[in-house]
Design a protein around this motif. Structure first.
Motif, PDB file in Angstrom:
ATOM      1  N   LEU A  33       0.907  -1.175   0.199  1.00 14.08           N
ATOM      2  CA  LEU A  33       0.079   0.119  -0.039  1.00 14.08           C
ATOM      3  C   LEU A  33       0.861   1.395  -0.030  1.00 14.08           C
ATOM      4  O   LEU A  33       0.273   2.472   0.088  1.00 14.08           O
ATOM      5  CB  LEU A  33      -0.997  -0.138   1.333  1.00 14.08           C
ATOM      6  CG  LEU A  33      -1.915  -1.031   1.202  1.00 14.08           C
ATOM      7  CD1 LEU A  33      -2.900  -0.968   2.411  1.00 14.08           C
ATOM      8  CD2 LEU A  33      -2.742  -0.856  -0.008  1.00 14.08           C
ATOM      9  N   GLY A  34       2.067   1.181   0.259  1.00 15.51           N
ATOM     10  CA  GLY A  34       2.980   2.297   0.086  1.00 15.51           C
ATOM     11  C   GLY A  34       3.004   3.213   1.501  1.00 15.51           C
ATOM     12  O   GLY A  34       3.400   4.322   1.560  1.00 15.51           O
ATOM     13  N   LEU A  35       2.595   2.699   2.818  1.00 15.76           N
ATOM     14  CA  LEU A  35       2.632   3.301   3.754  1.00 15.76           C
ATOM     15  C   LEU A  35       3.941   3.389   4.299  1.00 15.76           C
ATOM     16  O   LEU A  35       4.243   4.400   4.917  1.00 15.76           O
ATOM     17  CB  LEU A  35       1.579   2.544   4.884  1.00 15.76           C
ATOM     18  CG  LEU A  35       0.106   2.338   4.095  1.00 15.76           C
ATOM     19  CD1 LEU A  35      -0.872   1.777   5.273  1.00 15.76           C
ATOM     20  CD2 LEU A  35      -0.340   4.021   4.055  1.00 15.76           C
ATOM     21  N   ASN A  36       4.589   2.188   4.354  1.00 22.09           N
ATOM     22  CA  ASN A  36       5.977   1.989   4.901  1.00 22.09           C
ATOM     23  C   ASN A  36       6.161   2.615   6.546  1.00 22.09           C
ATOM     24  O   ASN A  36       6.996   3.301   6.708  1.00 22.09           O
ATOM     25  CB  ASN A  36       7.015   2.965   3.959  1.00 22.09           C
ATOM     26  CG  ASN A  36       6.978   2.524   2.725  1.00 22.09           C
ATOM     27  OD1 ASN A  36       6.929   1.273   2.368  1.00 22.09           O
ATOM     28  ND2 ASN A  36       7.062   3.540   1.853  1.00 22.09           N
ATOM     29  N   ARG A  37       5.345   1.876   7.243  1.00 22.07           N
ATOM     30  CA  ARG A  37       5.186   2.151   8.690  1.00 22.07           C
ATOM     31  C   ARG A  37       5.568   0.873   9.458  1.00 22.07           C
ATOM     32  O   ARG A  37       5.556   1.244  10.806  1.00 22.07           O
ATOM     33  CB  ARG A  37       3.925   2.931   9.051  1.00 22.07           C
ATOM     34  CG  ARG A  37       3.683   4.156   8.406  1.00 22.07           C
ATOM     35  CD  ARG A  37       4.800   5.324   8.897  1.00 22.07           C
ATOM     36  NE  ARG A  37       4.618   6.791   8.395  1.00 22.07           N
ATOM     37  CZ  ARG A  37       5.067   6.971   7.286  1.00 22.07           C
ATOM     38  NH1 ARG A  37       6.111   6.394   6.730  1.00 22.07           N
ATOM     39  NH2 ARG A  37       4.898   8.532   7.003  1.00 22.07           N
ATOM     40  N   THR A  38       5.448  -0.079   9.029  1.00 19.43           N
ATOM     41  CA  THR A  38       5.882  -1.151   9.919  1.00 19.43           C
ATOM     42  C   THR A  38       7.169  -1.661   9.645  1.00 19.43           C
ATOM     43  O   THR A  38       8.142  -1.218   9.049  1.00 19.43           O
ATOM     44  CB  THR A  38       5.246  -2.504   9.383  1.00 19.43           C
ATOM     45  OG1 THR A  38       5.542  -2.837   8.205  1.00 19.43           O
ATOM     46  CG2 THR A  38       3.653  -2.221   9.601  1.00 19.43           C
ATOM     47  N   ARG A  87      -5.590  -4.585  -8.661  1.00 18.43           N
ATOM     48  CA  ARG A  87      -4.366  -5.429  -8.645  1.00 18.43           C
ATOM     49  C   ARG A  87      -3.817  -5.988  -7.192  1.00 18.43           C
ATOM     50  O   ARG A  87      -2.717  -6.370  -6.939  1.00 18.43           O
ATOM     51  CB  ARG A  87      -3.415  -4.813  -9.442  1.00 18.43           C
ATOM     52  CG  ARG A  87      -3.609  -4.833 -10.575  1.00 18.43           C
ATOM     53  CD  ARG A  87      -2.561  -4.021 -11.457  1.00 18.43           C
ATOM     54  NE  ARG A  87      -1.360  -4.843 -11.473  1.00 18.43           N
ATOM     55  CZ  ARG A  87       0.050  -4.508 -11.889  1.00 18.43           C
ATOM     56  NH1 ARG A  87       0.009  -3.211 -12.508  1.00 18.43           N
ATOM     57  NH2 ARG A  87       0.836  -5.044 -12.001  1.00 18.43           N
ATOM     58  N   LEU A  88      -4.817  -5.635  -6.060  1.00 18.53           N
ATOM     59  CA  LEU A  88      -4.131  -5.827  -4.822  1.00 18.53           C
ATOM     60  C   LEU A  88      -3.831  -7.330  -4.404  1.00 18.53           C
ATOM     61  O   LEU A  88      -2.810  -7.901  -3.919  1.00 18.53           O
ATOM     62  CB  LEU A  88      -5.248  -5.572  -3.717  1.00 18.53           C
ATOM     63  CG  LEU A  88      -5.048  -5.823  -2.235  1.00 18.53           C
ATOM     64  CD1 LEU A  88      -3.630  -4.999  -2.034  1.00 18.53           C
ATOM     65  CD2 LEU A  88      -6.004  -5.313  -1.269  1.00 18.53           C
ATOM     66  N   ARG A  89      -4.797  -8.188  -5.102  1.00 18.75           N
ATOM     67  CA  ARG A  89      -4.424  -9.709  -4.915  1.00 18.75           C
ATOM     68  C   ARG A  89      -3.034  -9.998  -5.632  1.00 18.75           C
ATOM     69  O   ARG A  89      -2.317 -10.621  -5.071  1.00 18.75           O
ATOM     70  CB  ARG A  89      -5.403 -10.689  -5.312  1.00 18.75           C
ATOM     71  CG  ARG A  89      -5.224 -11.871  -5.413  1.00 18.75           C
ATOM     72  CD  ARG A  89      -6.442 -12.717  -6.084  1.00 18.75           C
ATOM     73  NE  ARG A  89      -7.711 -12.626  -5.205  1.00 18.75           N
ATOM     74  CZ  ARG A  89      -8.061 -13.350  -4.078  1.00 18.75           C
ATOM     75  NH1 ARG A  89      -7.114 -14.409  -3.747  1.00 18.75           N
ATOM     76  NH2 ARG A  89      -9.020 -13.382  -3.320  1.00 18.75           N
TER      77      ARG A  89
END
Length: 513
Positions: free
Chosen positions: A279-284, A458-460
């Motif tokens: 998802l492009g969050l890059n927080r984990t 295209r998530l899957r």
């Protein structure tokens, strides 16, 4: 045959000429000569026509033979006739009027996930007595006493509580990872076969994943801090890489590069890491699944990268966390704290966290139904009796929600404006009619990059490509079939979320900070 045909053709003419015997000699000679000339022309034309037919027949045979050779890919390796699909051979009687037709076999190719195809490698593992030595975490204390490695401090007299340290080299116990690395250094449970990893992974992510999955275990420490749950930390061997300097207060916890071993039931941590990157969050923090032959009977355990910057004051002080109640959190959302780098007023309810960070956290927690941050009391859904929030009595506090404390809101010590998503305990067994919409309460904007991935369809595909990299996690979930079931749950929640966005008029904007 030529003579018989000659007499048969000439006989009528001879009968005709007999009637002219009484004619003068000159006339008879002329008639005979004319008949012979006509006959010679007829014979020559018949011979030429038959020769032309033979040439055409020869050319056709050559053409058929040549075309059969071009279509036959493995003619030298097959008998007279072979079934290309089954490999069975049978004999066909050879006759001059038999036409052989050879069909090419069209190979059915499997679905190709980019960068995930490699030849199978076979390896032989040398079995030793130390390989078969296994013990659970409950036997850790006995092992330490036998090895003389007990390191205990008086309670409340040290900054990091009680620590138990096991040095596997001094104990002469070789973990399974040692044997695997010594057997074939190129074998890794992180499957990246193309030149580059998927674009949502940074080089630091790939390096951390390979370390967590393949590094040789040097020591394992069980570290506790007051009433907080203890951490099981392993220190791995690095290949001469320069590690970041750790704070002095944590130097005795992890001297090099380390990872935190979680319980085998906390497998959501690995899925959360991949979903965060897709998802492009890059927080984990980077997380993989790994088996330890000396822990939990060899079951796969989530292993998360150790980040000392989350404990700037040492383990005794705990996380570098934000202290907020639910009421303060809702007021900070309305005030849009630190939006466009505007400093908030002193009397506001703002924390150090940027406004857009809450939007990313809400979206992430809703998809995985993580309620231990924004909804500790399980006030937004119907909990079960066995849920922790019910057993600990937090659900009873839902009558006064404004005073419920937010928990596990973590940031790095040097970067208080950005959150770090840790302890990502999600739930895949919650139906769509019992989702926790309290996680989205007060949110008016969501990140454009993440929402675009959810809408793209295209998530899957991306999750399959990403999760395939972690071979241990992939196999522990039942392979492709088990992973598909997890993604099915996420896709159903995505539909609910997109409907919620349209119904409540939530804006989708770029959040690059």
């Amino acid at each position: 045959m030529g003579k018989s045909r000659f007499h048969w053709l000439c006989f009528p003419f001879l009968k005709l000429t007999s009637s002219f015997r009484r004619c003068p000699l000159s006339k008879r000679s002329l008639i005979i000569a004319s008949v012979c000339v006509v006959y010679l022309c007829f014979v020559v034309s018949q011979v030429g026509y038959s020769q032309q037919n033979r040439d055409r027949r020869t050319d056709k045979d050559k053409y058929r033979h040549t075309r059969g050779l071009y279509n036959l890919d493995i003619s030298d390796a097959l008998p007279d006739s072979v079934d290309l699909q089954t490999g069975a051979s049978f004999v066909v009687p050879t006759r001059s009027n038999v036409v052989y037709i050879t069909l090419k076999y069209k190979r059915l190719k499997p679905a190709n996930i980019r960068g995930t195809i490699r030849p199978k490698l076979r390896r032989k593992v040398r079995r030793t007595k130390s390989t078969n030595l296994a013990f659970t975490q409950n036997k850790l204390g006995t092992l330490e006493r036998d090895a003389g490695q007990i390191k205990r401090n008086i309670a409340h007299k040290t900054s990091w509580g009680e620590s138990r340290d096991v040095d596997y080299k001094s104990l002469d116990i070789i973990p399974k990872s040692h044997i695997d690395a010594q057997t074939d250094s190129q074998i890794s449970s992180i499957r990246i076969y193309s030149q580059k990893a998927p674009p949502w992974f940074s080089p630091q992510d790939v390096k951390a994943m390979r370390f967590l999955a393949d590094a040789k275990v040097l020591r394992i420490k069980e570290v506790s801090s007051g009433d907080s749950p203890s951490l099981l930390i392993f220190e791995g061997e690095t290949s001469g890489s320069v590690t970041k300097q750790k704070p002095e207060k944590l130097s005795n916890v992890c001297g090099g590069q380390c990872g935190i071993i979680n319980s085998p039931v906390d497998t959501t941590e690995v899925f959360a890491f991949h979903l965060d990157r897709v998802l492009g969050l890059n927080r984990t923090l980077p997380a993989v699944s790994r088996k330890f032959s000396f822990l939990h009977d060899g079951q796969p355990c989530p292993v998360v990268s150790w980040d000392a910057s989350l404990y700037p004051e040492g383990l005794a002080a705990g996380w570098s966390a934000v202290r907020l109640t639910w009421g303060q959190y809702q007021r900070s959302l309305k005030q849009r704290c630190w939006h466009k780098n505007t400093s908030p007023k002193p009397d506001s309810s703002c924390s150090t966290v940027l406004h857009y960070e809450w939007s990313k956290l809400s979206l992430f927690d809703f998809l995985l139904q993580i309620h231990n941050r924004l909804d500790l009391g399980c006030c937004g859904f119907r909990p079960r009796k066995e849920d922790v929030c019910v057993e600990l009595g937090h659900h009873a506090d839902c009558g006064d929600q404004s005073h419920i404390q937010l928990t596990n809101i973590i940031h790095r010590g040097h970067d208080p404006k950005h959150l770090v998503f840790t302890n990502n305990k999600g739930f895949f067994d919650r139906n769509e009619d019992n989702l926790d919409f309290r996680l989205l309460e007060g949110i008016k904007e969501l990140p454009e990059r993440a929402v675009s991935v959810l809408k793209s369809g295209r998530l899957r595909e991306k999750l399959l490509q990403s999760l395939f990299l972690d071979q241990t996690y992939w196999e522990s979930q039942g392979g492709r079939q088990g992973i598909d079931k997890l993604i099915d749950v996420i896709e159903r929640r995505v539909k609910v979320l997109l409907t919620y966005i349209n119904a409540h008029g939530i804006k989708v904007i770029a959040m690059n900070v």
